[in-house]
Write a protein that holds these residues in place. Structure first.
Motif, PDB file in Angstrom:
ATOM      1  N   LEU A 198      43.027  39.161  52.373  1.00 24.61           N
ATOM      2  CA  LEU A 198      43.210  38.032  53.024  1.00 24.61           C
ATOM      3  C   LEU A 198      41.778  37.660  53.911  1.00 24.61           C
ATOM      4  O   LEU A 198      41.539  38.516  54.803  1.00 24.61           O
ATOM      5  N   PRO A 199      41.387  36.718  53.683  1.00 25.26           N
ATOM      6  CA  PRO A 199      41.434  35.543  52.764  1.00 25.26           C
ATOM      7  C   PRO A 199      40.617  35.690  51.369  1.00 25.26           C
ATOM      8  O   PRO A 199      40.611  34.572  51.046  1.00 25.26           O
ATOM      9  N   HIS A 200      40.000  36.789  51.230  1.00 26.70           N
ATOM     10  CA  HIS A 200      39.118  36.805  50.102  1.00 26.70           C
ATOM     11  C   HIS A 200      39.938  36.403  48.743  1.00 26.70           C
ATOM     12  O   HIS A 200      39.294  35.695  47.867  1.00 26.70           O
ATOM     13  N   ALA A 201      41.369  36.825  48.602  1.00 21.66           N
ATOM     14  CA  ALA A 201      42.133  36.177  47.289  1.00 21.66           C
ATOM     15  C   ALA A 201      41.958  34.589  47.396  1.00 21.66           C
ATOM     16  O   ALA A 201      41.904  34.193  46.186  1.00 21.66           O
ATOM     17  N   PHE A 202      41.926  33.851  48.461  1.00 19.75           N
ATOM     18  CA  PHE A 202      41.838  32.559  48.260  1.00 19.75           C
ATOM     19  C   PHE A 202      40.586  31.956  47.702  1.00 19.75           C
ATOM     20  O   PHE A 202      40.494  30.992  46.981  1.00 19.75           O
ATOM     21  N   PHE A 203      39.331  32.927  48.128  1.00 15.89           N
ATOM     22  CA  PHE A 203      37.830  32.337  47.289  1.00 15.89           C
ATOM     23  C   PHE A 203      37.918  32.697  45.903  1.00 15.89           C
ATOM     24  O   PHE A 203      36.893  31.960  45.149  1.00 15.89           O
ATOM     25  N   TYR A 204      38.808  33.529  45.362  1.00 17.08           N
ATOM     26  CA  TYR A 204      38.742  33.915  43.995  1.00 17.08           C
ATOM     27  C   TYR A 204      39.622  33.001  43.027  1.00 17.08           C
ATOM     28  O   TYR A 204      39.745  33.138  42.008  1.00 17.08           O
ATOM     29  N   ILE A 205      40.472  32.133  43.679  1.00  9.95           N
ATOM     30  CA  ILE A 205      41.118  31.184  42.909  1.00  9.95           C
ATOM     31  C   ILE A 205      40.650  30.464  42.172  1.00  9.95           C
ATOM     32  O   ILE A 205      40.976  30.226  40.793  1.00  9.95           O
ATOM     33  N   PRO A 206      39.623  29.798  42.605  1.00  6.35           N
ATOM     34  CA  PRO A 206      38.767  28.509  41.790  1.00  6.35           C
ATOM     35  C   PRO A 206      38.295  29.174  40.453  1.00  6.35           C
ATOM     36  O   PRO A 206      38.369  28.804  39.521  1.00  6.35           O
ATOM     37  N   PRO A 207      37.444  30.425  40.755  1.00  8.11           N
ATOM     38  CA  PRO A 207      36.809  30.986  39.404  1.00  8.11           C
ATOM     39  C   PRO A 207      38.001  31.383  38.449  1.00  8.11           C
ATOM     40  O   PRO A 207      37.765  31.279  37.217  1.00  8.11           O
ATOM     41  N   HIS A 208      39.362  32.112  39.118  1.00  7.40           N
ATOM     42  CA  HIS A 208      40.020  32.520  38.070  1.00  7.40           C
ATOM     43  C   HIS A 208      40.773  31.294  37.363  1.00  7.40           C
ATOM     44  O   HIS A 208      41.084  31.341  36.032  1.00  7.40           O
ATOM     45  N   ALA A 209      41.193  30.186  38.061  1.00  6.68           N
ATOM     46  CA  ALA A 209      41.563  29.191  37.558  1.00  6.68           C
ATOM     47  C   ALA A 209      40.614  28.575  36.336  1.00  6.68           C
ATOM     48  O   ALA A 209      41.226  28.041  35.328  1.00  6.68           O
ATOM     49  N   ASP A 210      39.480  28.320  36.756  1.00  3.68           N
ATOM     50  CA  ASP A 210      38.522  27.805  35.789  1.00  3.68           C
ATOM     51  C   ASP A 210      38.496  28.909  34.478  1.00  3.68           C
ATOM     52  O   ASP A 210      38.369  28.214  33.281  1.00  3.68           O
ATOM     53  N   GLU A 211      38.734  30.079  34.617  1.00  2.00           N
ATOM     54  CA  GLU A 211      38.434  30.897  33.688  1.00  2.00           C
ATOM     55  C   GLU A 211      39.676  30.792  32.575  1.00  2.00           C
ATOM     56  O   GLU A 211      39.392  31.283  31.328  1.00  2.00           O
ATOM     57  N   VAL A 212      40.965  30.512  33.118  1.00  6.35           N
ATOM     58  CA  VAL A 212      42.021  30.153  32.340  1.00  6.35           C
ATOM     59  C   VAL A 212      42.131  28.835  31.662  1.00  6.35           C
ATOM     60  O   VAL A 212      43.006  28.474  31.073  1.00  6.35           O
ATOM     61  N   GLY A 213      41.198  28.008  32.009  1.00  9.82           N
ATOM     62  CA  GLY A 213      41.266  26.610  31.321  1.00  9.82           C
ATOM     63  C   GLY A 213      41.857  25.458  32.268  1.00  9.82           C
ATOM     64  O   GLY A 213      41.996  24.384  31.917  1.00  9.82           O
ATOM     65  N   GLY A 228      36.492  43.344  60.296  1.00 10.78           N
ATOM     66  CA  GLY A 228      35.173  42.843  59.879  1.00 10.78           C
ATOM     67  C   GLY A 228      34.616  44.033  59.135  1.00 10.78           C
ATOM     68  O   GLY A 228      33.677  43.758  58.239  1.00 10.78           O
ATOM     69  N   GLY A 229      34.919  45.342  59.495  1.00 10.97           N
ATOM     70  CA  GLY A 229      34.435  46.269  58.431  1.00 10.97           C
ATOM     71  C   GLY A 229      34.967  46.283  57.043  1.00 10.97           C
ATOM     72  O   GLY A 229      34.300  46.479  56.189  1.00 10.97           O
ATOM     73  N   SER A 230      36.226  45.613  57.001  1.00  6.51           N
ATOM     74  CA  SER A 230      36.715  45.781  55.518  1.00  6.51           C
ATOM     75  C   SER A 230      36.116  44.285  54.736  1.00  6.51           C
ATOM     76  O   SER A 230      35.789  44.529  53.598  1.00  6.51           O
ATOM     77  N   ASN A 231      35.510  43.324  55.715  1.00  2.00           N
ATOM     78  CA  ASN A 231      34.853  42.285  54.988  1.00  2.00           C
ATOM     79  C   ASN A 231      33.468  42.726  54.441  1.00  2.00           C
ATOM     80  O   ASN A 231      32.912  42.079  53.320  1.00  2.00           O
ATOM     81  N   LEU A 232      32.915  44.037  55.054  1.00  2.00           N
ATOM     82  CA  LEU A 232      31.722  44.444  54.270  1.00  2.00           C
ATOM     83  C   LEU A 232      31.949  45.134  53.006  1.00  2.00           C
ATOM     84  O   LEU A 232      30.926  44.996  52.084  1.00  2.00           O
ATOM     85  N   LEU A 233      33.152  45.849  53.102  1.00  2.00           N
ATOM     86  CA  LEU A 233      33.540  46.464  51.586  1.00  2.00           C
ATOM     87  C   LEU A 233      34.198  45.656  50.549  1.00  2.00           C
ATOM     88  O   LEU A 233      33.808  45.942  49.446  1.00  2.00           O
ATOM     89  N   VAL A 234      34.978  44.459  50.674  1.00  2.00           N
ATOM     90  CA  VAL A 234      35.676  43.908  49.787  1.00  2.00           C
ATOM     91  C   VAL A 234      34.706  43.107  48.720  1.00  2.00           C
ATOM     92  O   VAL A 234      35.001  43.296  47.592  1.00  2.00           O
ATOM     93  N   PRO A 235      33.931  42.519  49.335  1.00  2.00           N
ATOM     94  CA  PRO A 235      32.702  41.639  48.343  1.00  2.00           C
ATOM     95  C   PRO A 235      32.350  42.810  47.135  1.00  2.00           C
ATOM     96  O   PRO A 235      32.208  42.529  45.853  1.00  2.00           O
ATOM     97  N   LEU A 236      31.668  43.796  47.812  1.00  2.00           N
ATOM     98  CA  LEU A 236      31.095  44.852  47.046  1.00  2.00           C
ATOM     99  C   LEU A 236      32.277  45.565  45.907  1.00  2.00           C
ATOM    100  O   LEU A 236      31.916  45.425  44.689  1.00  2.00           O
TER     101      LEU A 236
END
Length: 540
Positions: A355-370, A475-483
């Motif tokens: 959180l909140p990274h899953a929110f940012f990945y909803i649009p590309p995943h939704a686009d992927e499934v049509g 903040g430390g987790s925000n460094l690792l999650v995108p990678l």
């Protein structure tokens, strides 16, 4: 053992006893155990001794009771409001009697001001996608990797500078820190208008705005917590729900500004908007102005000393030991040895990896499934709506004392993680919408209950250092999650593995919260040993 080591040990015991006393008063019953009584008496003596160091443990209490300057803090529970005098004496050191936070009244003005701060700070950070695209179009020579450093640095500093914001809030006051943060953020956005390249933006829209957001947000959370006790969860929920409202308001506003004024003009408009946080900061008046004496005290309410008991500026509690000890004392790093705090912080870190990274990945995943772009925008709005509902509803329910708040905390992390895992099975708009709403409810309530849970276990007076350290780990987790997420998508070629990772980390966070009772018991055993050592030393 040297004298300095003894003083340092004594102060660590005082800190634990103050926290222990808060827990006992919060959950005391007519059938208190003998150990609870022993801890209450010992903490009573410790608080009096730390507040009035000239009072000695001579065994004769008559001299203390006869002097009005040596009156100890009253630890009984007042009948009307059921607020303990320890809980009521937050920030009341140096006064002639403990004070009760207003729990309403002007506190709601502070809540509204915190709402505006969250809307303009967290809301903007969650709406940087449009700015990211516009930056790529304005600076075509820059790569997406370079541009991504702007929102990346903004997010890292927003959380990473929280401990410094907490220290400044304790020393200078939340009003001062919020105004300084607003000015820094506004200046950073204003200077972005003159950006010749992306590197310049990393400093202005990343570093300056990130530090400003950290100052404003952390001070806002602290001051709201100081104004409320019984309605603490609801107040924090309403204040922090500004971030959810920002997701509704700011994207449309930023899109309209980009179409009309392009990127540089948009930065100027956003600069003037962030400047409104100065007004919110001016409304963050010290809680002592509105606190009232505990029943039985006739002392007039007067402005109090807002200096924390264990700060480096309190000469009665100075601890020698060089720069290292001073650093630990200033930033309250002793909490990193506290099992209860570490348990909450570990759960918070695991959950914030999703959180909140899953929110940012909803649009590309939704686009992927049509799913169409129009439906994708609707999905984001539904998720933000669920986030808003979760914050308000569970903030209201948590204040009802139906069950301990940690149960609500665990529940919301669990349902949020389950919803993220369910996204891997969603293939149409309806299932995505259901998962998005449930995820929003769980994530919103989790975020608002975190400062409430920290205040429940460590007291309002330690909300600043505990929430700031927790946000530092975030903040430390925000460094690792995108990678991690980027590599998962690179090797699998789809977003299912990314959502599986997010859901798994959230469920790990929920499991860690189940260890809280064990951490409390372990801490109590340590407290008992410290009390026996203290009594043995005092007898000598």
């Amino acid at each position: 053992m040297s004298c300095n080591d003894e003083i340092s040990c004594d102060r660590q015991i005082d800190i634990r006893q103050t926290r222990k006393l808060s827990r006992i008063n919060a959950g005391s019953s007519p059938n208190c155990t003998q150990f609870d009584d022993m801890v209450r008496d010992e903490a009573h003596q410790d608080i009096t001794r730390s507040t009035h160091p000239e009072v000695r443990d001579t065994g004769d209490t008559s001299s203390k009771e006869s002097s009005p300057d040596h009156q100890p803090l009253r630890l009984d529970v007042e009948t009307d409001d059921c607020i303990t005098s320890k809980e009521a004496s937050v920030l009341s050191e140096g006064t002639r009697g403990p004070l009760i936070p207003p729990d309403g009244g002007y506190g709601w003005v502070v809540v509204f001001s915190g709402f505006v701060v969250a809307l303009l700070s967290s809301g903007f950070m969650r709406s940087t996608g449009l700015i990211y695209v516009a930056t790529l179009e304005t600076f075509p020579d820059s790569t997406s990797r370079t541009v991504s450093w702007v929102p990346g640095v903004l997010a890292i500093l927003t959380f990473g500078m929280s401990p410094l914001s907490s220290v400044l809030s304790q020393r200078k006051g939340c009003r001062f820190v919020t105004i300084v943060g607003a000015l820094m953020g506004s200046v950073g956005l204003f200077l972005s208008y003159f950006a010749p390249n992306v590197t310049y933006l990393i400093f202005t829209a990343g570093v300056l705005l990130g530090i400003g957001s950290a100052f404003s947000m952390t001070a806002s959370i602290i001051i709201v917590g100081h104004y409320f006790v019984k309605r603490r969860a609801l107040a924090q929920s309403i204040s922090l729900s500004g971030a959810s409202v920002g997701v509704f308001v700011l994207p449309s506003l930023i899109k309209a500004c980009l179409e009309e004024f392009e990127l540089r003009g948009t930065y100027l408009i956003l600069s003037s908007m962030v400047l409104h946080n100065c007004i919110s900061g001016l409304l963050f008046r010290p809680v002592e102005w509105y606190a009232r004496p505990v029943a039985g005290h006739n002392d007039d309410v007067k402005p109090l000393n807002n200096k924390p008991k264990y700060s480096a500026t309190n000469t009665s509690n100075k601890v020698s030991g060089g720069k290292y000890q001073s650093f630990i004392r200033i930033f309250d790093l002793h909490f990193l040895k506290d099992p209860v705090f570490l348990c909450i912080c570990l759960a918070y870190t695991f959950t914030s990896m999703a959180l909140p990274h899953a929110f940012f990945y909803i649009p590309p995943h939704a686009d992927e499934v049509g799913i169409s772009k129009t439906d994708v925008n609707t999905l984001l709005l539904l998720t933000a709506f669920g986030d808003l509902i979760g914050r308000i509803f569970f903030g209201w329910v948590a204040d009802k004392d139906l069950v301990p708040r940690r149960y609500w905390y665990t529940l919301n992390i669990t349902i949020g993680g389950a919803a993220v895992l369910a996204i891997t099975l969603a293939h149409d708009f309806f299932t995505h919408a259901v998962c998005g709403v449930v995820y929003g409810i769980g994530s919103g309530a989790w975020y608002c209950l975190t400062p409430v849970l920290l205040a429940d276990y460590h007291g309002n007076e330690k909300l600043g250092p505990t929430i700031s350290l927790a946000r530092l780990f975030q903040g430390g987790s925000n460094l690792l999650v995108p990678l991690i997420a980027g590599n998962l998508y690179h090797y699998t070629g789809e977003y299912l593995a990314v959502f599986a990772f997010f859901g798994s980390t959230m469920l790990c966070g929920a499991l860690v919260t189940l260890l809280l009772p064990l951490a409390v018991r372990y801490d109590e055993r340590c407290d008992k040993g410290d009390i026996l050592k203290r009594r043995e030393k005092n007898s000598l």
